[in-house]
Design an enzyme around this catalytic site. Sequence first.
Site, PDB file in Angstrom:
ATOM      1  N   GLY A 165       0.707  -1.183  -0.025  1.00  0.00           N
ATOM      2  CA  GLY A 165       0.085   0.114   0.127  1.00  0.00           C
ATOM      3  C   GLY A 165       0.823   1.273  -0.120  1.00  0.00           C
ATOM      4  O   GLY A 165       2.168   1.235  -0.201  1.00  0.00           O
ATOM      5  N   ASP A 185      -7.491  -0.681   0.883  1.00  0.00           N
ATOM      6  CA  ASP A 185      -8.070   0.490   1.039  1.00  0.00           C
ATOM      7  C   ASP A 185      -8.375   1.149  -0.315  1.00  0.00           C
ATOM      8  O   ASP A 185      -8.909   2.104  -0.352  1.00  0.00           O
ATOM      9  CB  ASP A 185      -7.016   1.339   1.881  1.00  0.00           C
ATOM     10  CG  ASP A 185      -6.907   0.707   3.278  1.00  0.00           C
ATOM     11  OD1 ASP A 185      -7.697   0.002   3.632  1.00  0.00           O
ATOM     12  OD2 ASP A 185      -5.763   1.073   3.972  1.00  0.00           O
TER      13      ASP A 185
END
Length: 290
Positions: free
Chosen positions: A81, A106
């Site tokens: 991420g 996310d």
Amino acid sequence: NVKDVEIIGFIDGYKGLMYEKYKKMKPKDFYDILNVGGSILGNSRCPFKRMRIIENGFDKVKAMKNTYKKLELDCLVVLGGNGSIKSANMLSQEGLNVIALPKTIDNDAWGTDYTFGYSSATAIATRYLEIKTTAASHSRVFVIEVMGHKVGHICLSAGIAAGADVILLPEIPYDIKVVAKKVKETLKNEKNYAIIACAEGAISEADALMKRKDYKAKVLARNGRSVAYEVADELSQEIDAEIRVSCIGHAQRGGNPNSYDREISTRFGVEGARLIIKKHYGEYVVLQGN
Ligand code: F6P
């Protein structure tokens, strides 16, 4: 030729690169991983902001560069991420050949419409938000907290998919009076229960106006009680109904990836391999325009 390719896997990601903990990967290590979540190498959560900090005399960046040189790597491939990608960029600026692939539930990495893992996590969150049977049996209002760090992608998608009555996102600070009005209308006109999908980063209008450091202190003072509990507390001052909180948490990151994530991660991987073959280092695989 695939036989000319040597792949080294760093155990626990950056930590393995720092401390020379790695294994030579064999083709069989990759068999049957398509339907497995998580990471076959592990993850050490090395925050980007600490990467350049020398801790107990240990220079992390220098150590990673040394390992890279010692093993005579051609390219470092980073899957992760925002933090992992920022660190990958830093190592690229430090002169290493690096490519990155965006992997996080996310869906918040810069420059890409999609980060793999997101669809599977959203599917799980949707299932958890479908709490109708118990909510209806007990005539309750549920505040269900969904992961997603500082962004509301999972909560928005899962909230829509599950037909939540209210969706609270970090991007749109909430006014509890507006939330209460909607819940009251739902209970009066539609059904005997209401579901509020609440992103873990959801924030009230008042809190959004606070100075960052004051807000951080407020969150710390919650002692691990997350925002959904605060929403429930505030709501209980406004409505006369039984309210329950349920936090989905890491269950969203457990389990097997769904078909979309299996397909798209394969496509990301193929593109990553192409970048390496073409020696397009310092680049990052993204999906744009879908
Ligand atoms: O970045 C993925 C994520 O699951 C976020 O949605 C969440 O805020 C965070 O990680 C949780 O971190 P940890 O697994 O370290 O508790």
